[in-house]
Design a protein around this motif. Sequence first.
Motif, PDB file in Angstrom:
ATOM      1  N   ALA A 281       0.934  -1.095  -0.078  1.00  0.00           N
ATOM      2  CA  ALA A 281       0.014   0.130   0.227  1.00  0.00           C
ATOM      3  C   ALA A 281       0.931   1.277   0.134  1.00  0.00           C
ATOM      4  O   ALA A 281       0.415   2.163  -0.572  1.00  0.00           O
ATOM      5  N   THR A 282       1.951   1.226   0.563  1.00  0.00           N
ATOM      6  CA  THR A 282       2.932   2.459   0.873  1.00  0.00           C
ATOM      7  C   THR A 282       3.511   2.749  -0.673  1.00  0.00           C
ATOM      8  O   THR A 282       3.251   3.843  -1.242  1.00  0.00           O
ATOM      9  N   VAL A 283       4.043   1.630  -1.194  1.00  0.00           N
ATOM     10  CA  VAL A 283       4.572   1.875  -2.511  1.00  0.00           C
ATOM     11  C   VAL A 283       3.287   2.305  -3.728  1.00  0.00           C
ATOM     12  O   VAL A 283       3.712   3.159  -4.229  1.00  0.00           O
ATOM     13  N   ARG A 284       2.337   1.806  -3.525  1.00  0.00           N
ATOM     14  CA  ARG A 284       1.229   2.067  -4.637  1.00  0.00           C
ATOM     15  C   ARG A 284       0.456   3.401  -4.205  1.00  0.00           C
ATOM     16  O   ARG A 284       0.635   4.193  -5.181  1.00  0.00           O
ATOM     17  N   ALA A 285       0.688   3.840  -3.057  1.00  0.00           N
ATOM     18  CA  ALA A 285       0.278   5.250  -2.958  1.00  0.00           C
ATOM     19  C   ALA A 285       1.312   6.281  -3.425  1.00  0.00           C
ATOM     20  O   ALA A 285       0.863   7.135  -3.679  1.00  0.00           O
ATOM     21  N   THR A 286       2.734   5.907  -2.947  1.00  0.00           N
ATOM     22  CA  THR A 286       3.508   6.991  -3.493  1.00  0.00           C
ATOM     23  C   THR A 286       3.615   6.816  -4.948  1.00  0.00           C
ATOM     24  O   THR A 286       3.708   8.065  -5.488  1.00  0.00           O
TER      25      THR A 286
ATOM     26  N   PHE B 178       2.473   2.680 -12.632  1.00  0.00           N
ATOM     27  CA  PHE B 178       3.287   1.457 -12.394  1.00  0.00           C
ATOM     28  C   PHE B 178       2.089   0.336 -11.550  1.00  0.00           C
ATOM     29  O   PHE B 178       1.372   0.600 -10.935  1.00  0.00           O
ATOM     30  N   ASN B 179       2.435  -0.897 -11.638  1.00  0.00           N
ATOM     31  CA  ASN B 179       2.021  -1.880 -11.081  1.00  0.00           C
ATOM     32  C   ASN B 179       2.993  -2.595 -10.231  1.00  0.00           C
ATOM     33  O   ASN B 179       4.163  -2.693 -10.452  1.00  0.00           O
ATOM     34  N   PHE B 180       2.757  -3.181  -9.055  1.00  0.00           N
ATOM     35  CA  PHE B 180       3.496  -3.834  -8.252  1.00  0.00           C
ATOM     36  C   PHE B 180       3.023  -5.143  -7.655  1.00  0.00           C
ATOM     37  O   PHE B 180       1.842  -5.385  -7.574  1.00  0.00           O
ATOM     38  N   LYS B 181       3.959  -5.968  -7.232  1.00  0.00           N
ATOM     39  CA  LYS B 181       3.641  -7.301  -6.597  1.00  0.00           C
ATOM     40  C   LYS B 181       4.399  -7.288  -5.231  1.00  0.00           C
ATOM     41  O   LYS B 181       5.553  -6.801  -5.338  1.00  0.00           O
ATOM     42  N   SER B 182       4.107  -8.267  -4.288  1.00  0.00           N
ATOM     43  CA  SER B 182       4.624  -8.035  -2.865  1.00  0.00           C
ATOM     44  C   SER B 182       4.906  -9.646  -2.453  1.00  0.00           C
ATOM     45  O   SER B 182       3.824 -10.382  -2.919  1.00  0.00           O
ATOM     46  N   ALA B 183       5.628  -9.758  -1.586  1.00  0.00           N
ATOM     47  CA  ALA B 183       5.929 -11.248  -1.170  1.00  0.00           C
ATOM     48  C   ALA B 183       6.631 -11.112   0.228  1.00  0.00           C
ATOM     49  O   ALA B 183       7.471 -10.070   0.453  1.00  0.00           O
ATOM     50  N   ALA B 184       6.075 -11.831   1.081  1.00  0.00           N
ATOM     51  CA  ALA B 184       6.723 -11.839   2.464  1.00  0.00           C
ATOM     52  C   ALA B 184       8.055 -12.771   2.498  1.00  0.00           C
ATOM     53  O   ALA B 184       8.106 -13.699   1.907  1.00  0.00           O
ATOM     54  N   VAL B 185       9.083 -12.055   2.805  1.00  0.00           N
ATOM     55  CA  VAL B 185      10.433 -12.684   2.760  1.00  0.00           C
ATOM     56  C   VAL B 185      10.930 -12.768   4.168  1.00  0.00           C
ATOM     57  O   VAL B 185      10.497 -12.267   4.999  1.00  0.00           O
TER      58      VAL B 185
ATOM     59  N   VAL C 116       9.408  -7.686   3.909  1.00  0.00           N
ATOM     60  CA  VAL C 116       8.548  -7.821   2.608  1.00  0.00           C
ATOM     61  C   VAL C 116       9.349  -7.257   1.486  1.00  0.00           C
ATOM     62  O   VAL C 116       9.901  -6.169   1.708  1.00  0.00           O
ATOM     63  N   ARG C 117       9.232  -7.763   0.348  1.00  0.00           N
ATOM     64  CA  ARG C 117       9.913  -7.240  -1.022  1.00  0.00           C
ATOM     65  C   ARG C 117       8.679  -7.029  -1.698  1.00  0.00           C
ATOM     66  O   ARG C 117       7.824  -7.971  -1.872  1.00  0.00           O
ATOM     67  N   VAL C 118       8.828  -5.641  -2.293  1.00  0.00           N
ATOM     68  CA  VAL C 118       7.777  -5.217  -3.355  1.00  0.00           C
ATOM     69  C   VAL C 118       8.544  -5.163  -4.712  1.00  0.00           C
ATOM     70  O   VAL C 118       9.496  -4.298  -4.815  1.00  0.00           O
ATOM     71  N   TRP C 119       8.010  -5.551  -5.722  1.00  0.00           N
ATOM     72  CA  TRP C 119       8.546  -5.645  -7.181  1.00  0.00           C
ATOM     73  C   TRP C 119       7.678  -4.633  -8.016  1.00  0.00           C
ATOM     74  O   TRP C 119       6.457  -4.848  -8.019  1.00  0.00           O
ATOM     75  N   ARG C 120       8.364  -3.958  -8.708  1.00  0.00           N
ATOM     76  CA  ARG C 120       7.523  -3.141  -9.890  1.00  0.00           C
ATOM     77  C   ARG C 120       7.366  -4.388 -11.176  1.00  0.00           C
ATOM     78  O   ARG C 120       8.499  -4.901 -11.645  1.00  0.00           O
ATOM     79  N   VAL C 121       6.157  -4.486 -11.510  1.00  0.00           N
ATOM     80  CA  VAL C 121       5.969  -5.367 -12.559  1.00  0.00           C
ATOM     81  C   VAL C 121       5.404  -4.817 -13.857  1.00  0.00           C
ATOM     82  O   VAL C 121       5.692  -5.673 -14.958  1.00  0.00           O
ATOM     83  N   VAL C 122       4.979  -3.747 -13.944  1.00  0.00           N
ATOM     84  CA  VAL C 122       4.592  -2.835 -15.061  1.00  0.00           C
ATOM     85  C   VAL C 122       4.784  -1.525 -15.113  1.00  0.00           C
ATOM     86  O   VAL C 122       4.916  -0.902 -13.895  1.00  0.00           O
TER      87      VAL C 122
END
Length: 74
Positions: free
Chosen positions: A44-49, A57-64, A68-74
């Motif tokens: 949510a932080t990355v998308r809002a920014t 941009f579109n993003f995907k996230s995963a718990a590691v 958490v790691r958030v990737w830019r996918v588009v």
Amino acid sequence: MKIDRNIPLPTEAQKPRKLRVPVESMEVGDSIFFPGAKRVSALATVRATAMRAGLPFNFKSAAVDGGVRVWRVV
């Protein structure tokens, strides 16, 4: 509650918001690590920014491990 009249507004200008995360520099496939964060919160932080910056941009996230790691996918 009491209503006050004729109170002037503050004249000092607010500082422009700084982007929390450098989404404007991210390319497709780049990621950002948020240590100790929850997945939904980091995403949510990355998308809002990105939205505030007007970036489509579109993003995907995963718990590691450890966060958490958030990737830019588009």
